[in-house]
Design a protein around this motif. Structure first.
Motif, PDB file in Angstrom:
ATOM      1  N   ARG A 210       0.876  -1.171   0.000  1.00  0.00           N
ATOM      2  CA  ARG A 210       0.000   0.000   0.000  1.00  0.00           C
ATOM      3  C   ARG A 210       0.916   1.225   0.000  1.00  0.00           C
ATOM      4  NH1 ARG A 210      -5.180  -1.823   0.465  1.00  0.00           N
ATOM      5  NH2 ARG A 210      -5.272  -3.812   1.542  1.00  0.00           N
ATOM      6  N   CYS A 211       0.729   2.075  -0.998  1.00  0.00           N
ATOM      7  CA  CYS A 211       1.570   3.267  -1.156  1.00  0.00           C
ATOM      8  C   CYS A 211       1.597   4.064   0.153  1.00  0.00           C
ATOM      9  CB  CYS A 211       1.034   4.120  -2.296  1.00  0.00           C
ATOM     10  SG  CYS A 211       1.771   5.738  -2.394  1.00  0.00           S
ATOM     11  N   THR A 212       2.824   4.422   0.595  1.00  0.00           N
ATOM     12  CA  THR A 212       2.977   5.149   1.856  1.00  0.00           C
ATOM     13  C   THR A 212       2.267   6.503   1.808  1.00  0.00           C
ATOM     14  OG1 THR A 212       5.137   4.114   1.918  1.00  0.00           O
ATOM     15  CG2 THR A 212       4.750   5.841   3.533  1.00  0.00           C
ATOM     16  N   ALA A 213       2.171   7.092   0.611  1.00  0.00           N
ATOM     17  CA  ALA A 213       1.557   8.420   0.513  1.00  0.00           C
ATOM     18  C   ALA A 213       0.043   8.368   0.351  1.00  0.00           C
ATOM     19  CB  ALA A 213       2.186   9.194  -0.636  1.00  0.00           C
ATOM     20  N   CYS A 214      -0.447   7.582  -0.610  1.00  0.00           N
ATOM     21  CA  CYS A 214      -1.887   7.646  -0.892  1.00  0.00           C
ATOM     22  C   CYS A 214      -2.630   6.362  -0.524  1.00  0.00           C
ATOM     23  CB  CYS A 214      -2.119   7.988  -2.365  1.00  0.00           C
ATOM     24  SG  CYS A 214      -1.750   6.624  -3.468  1.00  0.00           S
ATOM     25  N   GLY A 215      -1.907   5.322  -0.142  1.00  0.00           N
ATOM     26  CA  GLY A 215      -2.557   4.105   0.335  1.00  0.00           C
ATOM     27  C   GLY A 215      -3.050   3.153  -0.748  1.00  0.00           C
ATOM     28  N   ILE A 216      -2.893   3.523  -2.026  1.00  0.00           N
ATOM     29  CA  ILE A 216      -3.378   2.644  -3.097  1.00  0.00           C
ATOM     30  C   ILE A 216      -2.446   1.421  -3.220  1.00  0.00           C
ATOM     31  CG2 ILE A 216      -2.134   3.535  -5.135  1.00  0.00           C
ATOM     32  CD1 ILE A 216      -4.957   3.647  -6.513  1.00  0.00           C
ATOM     33  N   LEU A 217      -2.982   0.297  -3.691  1.00  0.00           N
ATOM     34  CA  LEU A 217      -2.148  -0.891  -3.853  1.00  0.00           C
ATOM     35  C   LEU A 217      -1.292  -0.768  -5.105  1.00  0.00           C
ATOM     36  CD1 LEU A 217      -4.490  -3.899  -2.961  1.00  0.00           C
ATOM     37  CD2 LEU A 217      -2.456  -3.169  -1.726  1.00  0.00           C
ATOM     38  N   TYR A 227       6.211   3.642  -2.755  1.00  0.00           N
ATOM     39  CA  TYR A 227       5.167   4.492  -3.320  1.00  0.00           C
ATOM     40  C   TYR A 227       4.588   3.905  -4.606  1.00  0.00           C
ATOM     41  CZ  TYR A 227       7.311   7.930  -0.209  1.00  0.00           C
ATOM     42  OH  TYR A 227       7.813   8.577   0.880  1.00  0.00           O
ATOM     43  N   CYS A 228       3.365   4.300  -4.959  1.00  0.00           N
ATOM     44  CA  CYS A 228       2.786   3.937  -6.248  1.00  0.00           C
ATOM     45  C   CYS A 228       3.460   4.788  -7.328  1.00  0.00           C
ATOM     46  CB  CYS A 228       1.279   4.160  -6.232  1.00  0.00           C
ATOM     47  SG  CYS A 228       0.795   5.889  -6.226  1.00  0.00           S
ATOM     48  N   VAL A 229       3.231   4.471  -8.593  1.00  0.00           N
ATOM     49  CA  VAL A 229       3.903   5.180  -9.694  1.00  0.00           C
ATOM     50  C   VAL A 229       3.607   6.682  -9.633  1.00  0.00           C
ATOM     51  CG1 VAL A 229       4.082   5.382 -12.205  1.00  0.00           C
ATOM     52  CG2 VAL A 229       3.842   3.131 -11.159  1.00  0.00           C
ATOM     53  N   GLU A 230       2.324   7.031  -9.468  1.00  0.00           N
ATOM     54  CA  GLU A 230       1.946   8.450  -9.463  1.00  0.00           C
ATOM     55  C   GLU A 230       2.608   9.216  -8.329  1.00  0.00           C
ATOM     56  OE1 GLU A 230      -2.148   9.724  -9.692  1.00  0.00           O
ATOM     57  OE2 GLU A 230      -2.483   8.214 -11.250  1.00  0.00           O
ATOM     58  N   CYS A 231       2.575   8.641  -7.118  1.00  0.00           N
ATOM     59  CA  CYS A 231       3.164   9.345  -5.973  1.00  0.00           C
ATOM     60  C   CYS A 231       4.675   9.437  -6.118  1.00  0.00           C
ATOM     61  CB  CYS A 231       2.792   8.668  -4.666  1.00  0.00           C
ATOM     62  SG  CYS A 231       1.066   8.922  -4.245  1.00  0.00           S
ATOM     63  N   SER A 232       5.334   8.375  -6.613  1.00  0.00           N
ATOM     64  CA  SER A 232       6.793   8.465  -6.709  1.00  0.00           C
ATOM     65  C   SER A 232       7.190   9.517  -7.749  1.00  0.00           C
ATOM     66  CB  SER A 232       7.462   7.116  -6.947  1.00  0.00           C
ATOM     67  OG  SER A 232       7.098   6.605  -8.165  1.00  0.00           O
TER      68      SER A 232
HETATM   69 ZN   LIG Z   1       0.449   6.679  -4.066  1.00  0.00          ZN
END
Ligand SMILES: [Zn+2]
Length: 250
Positions: A210-217, A227-232
């Motif tokens: 789960r992305c540390t920033a937004c929580g998405i898998l 992080y997920c692609v968008e957050c990174s």
């Molecule tokens: Zn994210």
């Protein structure tokens, strides 16, 4: 996007102060209902609050372009209170039914349909496991990429297997989920509907974080991802900007 807890969603966006452009209208609609039901504001006060949010968050905000939609959101704010669902439980019997499919794609599809039906049942206890999401939405949150023909085909397969039924009317795309078994043991709690296909894969033991920033898998193939692609991307850009600022200040 399916938002389970609309109150938490609104409060999260307000504390972050930023919003993806594609979510602006969804947010404003919910924010209007939040201000009406949670903060007990009147219509004109709601319009002011929405306006002030946009003024601070939209870089090219033009008041006159937004006057009509803001009026409309404020006028409709009283219709429904916010949905406050923290998540839904799947029982062992339901999960066994899905596992018995022995087909990765069908499993993700059946799991997604089950989650959607349970959420709809939460919102309306008389719902009786019906859903009315579009095929596009169902397959998108099931994380299944396939042709329109295959989308229909897979749903028909689940129907043949007795797991779902279609509404009888020709112009009605509603689906009823037939394998809901609330009496079983609660086994899996699902609290995020953004990527239900990944929730299923995680349940089956695949590597996801789960992305540390937004929580998405997000997939975690190297085991090091945070992080997920968008957050990174966003975080890298932020870091680069800070480096630039430092260099310029030297
Ligand atoms: Zn994210």
């Amino acid at each position: 996007m399916i938002i389970l807890n609309e109150k938490h969603y609104v409060e999260h966006i307000l504390s972050e102060g930023t919003l993806a452009p594609s979510c602006t209208h969804t947010f404003l609609r919910l924010y209007a209902r939040y201000l009406y039901h949670e903060k007990k504001l009147q219509k004109n006060e709601i319009v002011q609050k929405l306006d002030s949010f946009l003024e601070h968050s939209e870089p090219h905000y033009q008041k006159e372009n937004w006057a009509a939609p803001l009026e409309q959101y404020a006028a409709k704010a009283s219709t429904y209170p916010l949905c406050k669902c923290d998540g839904v439980w799947m029982t062992d019997c339901e999960l066994q039914t899905i596992l018995a499919l022995h087909d990765k794609v069908l499993e993700r599809l059946a799991f997604t349909l089950l989650c959607l039906a349970k959420f709809r049942d939460f919102k309306n206890p008389k719902n009786d496991h019906w859903i009315s999401n579009s095929n596009g939405e169902i397959y998108s949150i099931a994380c299944i990429n396939t042709t329109a023909f295959e989308k229909d085909n897979k749903l028909h397969l689940l129907k043949e297997l007795g797991l779902i039924a279609f509404a009888k009317k020709v112009d009605n795309l509603n689906i009823r989920i037939l394998f809901v078994e609330e009496t079983g043991k609660k086994e899996l709690f699902v609290s995020d509907f953004r990527k239900l296909g990944y929730e299923w894969r995680l349940y089956k033991g695949e590597k996801y974080i789960r992305c540390t920033a937004c929580g998405i898998l997000a997939k975690n193939t190297n085991g090091k991802r945070k992080y997920c692609v968008e957050c990174s991307k966003r975080i890298d850009l932020q870091k680069a900007k800070e480096r630039m600022k430092k260099i310029r200040n030297l």
